[in-house]
Motif scaffolding. Structure first.
Motif, PDB file in Angstrom:
ATOM      1  N   LEU A 104      -6.369 -27.762  14.079  1.00  0.00           N
ATOM      2  CA  LEU A 104      -5.568 -29.310  14.094  1.00  0.00           C
ATOM      3  C   LEU A 104      -6.846 -30.377  14.724  1.00  0.00           C
ATOM      4  O   LEU A 104      -6.963 -30.426  15.889  1.00  0.00           O
ATOM      5  CB  LEU A 104      -4.544 -29.127  15.268  1.00  0.00           C
ATOM      6  N   ALA A 105      -7.466 -30.701  13.531  1.00  0.00           N
ATOM      7  CA  ALA A 105      -8.585 -31.687  13.868  1.00  0.00           C
ATOM      8  C   ALA A 105      -8.034 -33.076  13.936  1.00  0.00           C
ATOM      9  O   ALA A 105      -7.068 -33.507  13.437  1.00  0.00           O
ATOM     10  CB  ALA A 105      -9.338 -31.550  12.499  1.00  0.00           C
ATOM     11  N   GLY A 106      -8.979 -33.873  14.624  1.00  0.00           N
ATOM     12  CA  GLY A 106      -8.594 -35.404  14.823  1.00  0.00           C
ATOM     13  C   GLY A 106      -9.094 -35.830  16.018  1.00  0.00           C
ATOM     14  O   GLY A 106      -8.907 -35.158  17.060  1.00  0.00           O
ATOM     15  N   ALA A 107      -9.659 -37.019  15.673  1.00  0.00           N
ATOM     16  CA  ALA A 107     -10.151 -37.955  17.083  1.00  0.00           C
ATOM     17  C   ALA A 107     -11.068 -37.009  17.930  1.00  0.00           C
ATOM     18  O   ALA A 107     -10.931 -36.866  19.151  1.00  0.00           O
ATOM     19  CB  ALA A 107      -9.024 -38.333  17.783  1.00  0.00           C
ATOM     20  N   PRO A 114      -9.313 -27.311  17.718  1.00  0.00           N
ATOM     21  CA  PRO A 114      -9.219 -28.883  17.677  1.00  0.00           C
ATOM     22  C   PRO A 114     -10.356 -29.553  16.340  1.00  0.00           C
ATOM     23  O   PRO A 114     -10.471 -30.501  16.556  1.00  0.00           O
ATOM     24  CB  PRO A 114      -9.264 -29.517  18.869  1.00  0.00           C
ATOM     25  N   PHE A 115     -10.627 -28.471  15.643  1.00  0.00           N
ATOM     26  CA  PHE A 115     -11.850 -29.192  14.771  1.00  0.00           C
ATOM     27  C   PHE A 115     -11.370 -28.685  13.195  1.00  0.00           C
ATOM     28  O   PHE A 115     -10.640 -27.805  13.146  1.00  0.00           O
ATOM     29  CB  PHE A 115     -12.972 -28.743  15.196  1.00  0.00           C
ATOM     30  N   PRO A 116     -12.052 -29.179  12.316  1.00  0.00           N
ATOM     31  CA  PRO A 116     -11.683 -28.529  10.861  1.00  0.00           C
ATOM     32  C   PRO A 116     -12.246 -27.240  10.812  1.00  0.00           C
ATOM     33  O   PRO A 116     -12.957 -26.493  11.479  1.00  0.00           O
ATOM     34  CB  PRO A 116     -12.516 -29.745   9.916  1.00  0.00           C
ATOM     35  N   ALA A 117     -11.723 -26.363   9.569  1.00  0.00           N
ATOM     36  CA  ALA A 117     -12.143 -25.184   9.307  1.00  0.00           C
ATOM     37  C   ALA A 117     -13.812 -25.332   8.821  1.00  0.00           C
ATOM     38  O   ALA A 117     -14.260 -26.199   8.543  1.00  0.00           O
ATOM     39  CB  ALA A 117     -11.560 -24.617   8.056  1.00  0.00           C
TER      40      ALA A 117
END
Length: 326
Positions: free
Chosen positions: A70-73, A39-42
């Motif tokens: 799947l990054a976000g929030a 849940p974070f960027p590469a």
């Protein structure tokens, strides 16, 4: 009496059938690729660790482990997706300190419950935070940086990889302990935060170790303290925060595998065992050492108890820090 006996026998037979079903399921699993949600960027710490493990884990399971960012929030978006996934052993999520220990206290309304919606599977790694500054900053060590920050009130800032993250809370603690007033600049992940510290647009960052170590070694960042309970082998000259005289500040970031609640126990135990084997592999150990992180294997039950305890510990820090969603 006979009726009760029959009920007891029926219950035992039902339990045995369920156990056999679980065992059979674990033996047949996996029959298709497994998705590991990050849940974070590469290029952040969680992504680096996931990709270090995924290839060897796939070899052992004889099915691909597909890493999906799947990054976000601040990690909420990807974690929420994992909570809603089918509990069939084909979706796992990388959980870290803030998504499974901090968020439950930091946010009054959270779209997932770290305890009820997930089954802890395995601890993957523990990482100290590295307090880094731009190398052009006129400070060579922690003491000089604190003095520099005090002289430049209302002029300096610190980056975090998200509101309510470990980096946010540690930096607020830094301000409180040292009487400084660095301003919080939140980013959507660690990579852009590191980029802006290197570029001099932000002054300081309490980074996770994996992405920061090579940048410090390449002299693109200056490390002035390790927020952990021991020095990093790849940065042997950087002192720990405890060595510098700060009490109760050795706050580490941990990474773990989680499955949606209801995932069969037999699959959870199998994944735990396979991950332990991968972490014990010499190449994995060397990769961990280069990144400044270390394995801390646990059983499923040990990791479950650990996650609950961490929620309480970081919850107290959230309350003490006064940090709030922005």
């Amino acid at each position: 009496m006979l009726k009760k006996s029959r009920s007891a026998v029926a219950a035992l037979l039902s339990f045995a059938a369920l156990s056999m079903t679980g065992e059979a399921l674990a033996q047949a699993w996996p029959a298709k690729p497994i998705t590991l949600l990050i849940p974070f960027p590469a290029a952040g710490g969680a992504d680096i660790i996931a990709r270090t493990l995924a290839g060897k884990l796939g070899e052992r399971l004889k099915q691909p482990v597909v890493v999906e960012n799947l990054a976000g929030a601040g990690g909420i978006l990807g974690t929420q997706k994992a909570a809603a996934a089918a509990p069939d052993g084909y979706t796992f999520v990388m959980g870290i300190t803030n998504t499974f220990a901090i968020n439950r206290t930091f946010y009054k309304q959270l779209s997932y419950d770290p305890i009820k919606d997930f089954q802890p599977v395995a601890m993957l790694a523990v990482s100290p935070h590295i307090l880094v500054i731009n190398p052009d900053t006129p400070a060579k060590n922690m003491q000089e940086f604190v003095e520099y920050a005090r002289r430049n009130r209302n002029k300096l800032s610190y980056a975090s990889y998200g509101n309510g993250s470990t980096t946010h809370l540690i930096s607020e603690m830094f301000n409180e302990q040292n009487g400084t007033d660095l301003v919080h600049i939140p980013y959507k992940g660690m990579p852009p935060a590191l980029t802006d510290v290197m570029g001099g647009r932000v002054t300081m960052l309490a980074s996770s170790a994996a992405p920061a170590v090579p940048l410090v070694q390449g002299k693109k960042l200056r490390a002035i303290a390790i927020y952990g309970d021991r020095r990093i082998d790849s940065l042997p000259d950087v002192p720990t925060i405890t060595e510098l005289g700060y009490r109760d500040s050795a706050l580490t970031l941990w990474y773990g595998f989680f499955a949606p609640a209801g995932t069969p126990r037999a699959i959870v135990e199998r994944m735990n065992a396979e991950l332990k084997a991968v972490m014990a592999d010499k190449e994995t150990e060397e990769a961990y050492a280069r990144a400044g992180i270390y394995a801390q294997p646990m059983t499923v039950d040990e990791f479950t108890a650990f996650v609950r305890a961490e929620g309480e510990r970081w919850g107290r820090l959230v309350s003490l820090s006064g940090a709030k969603p922005e």
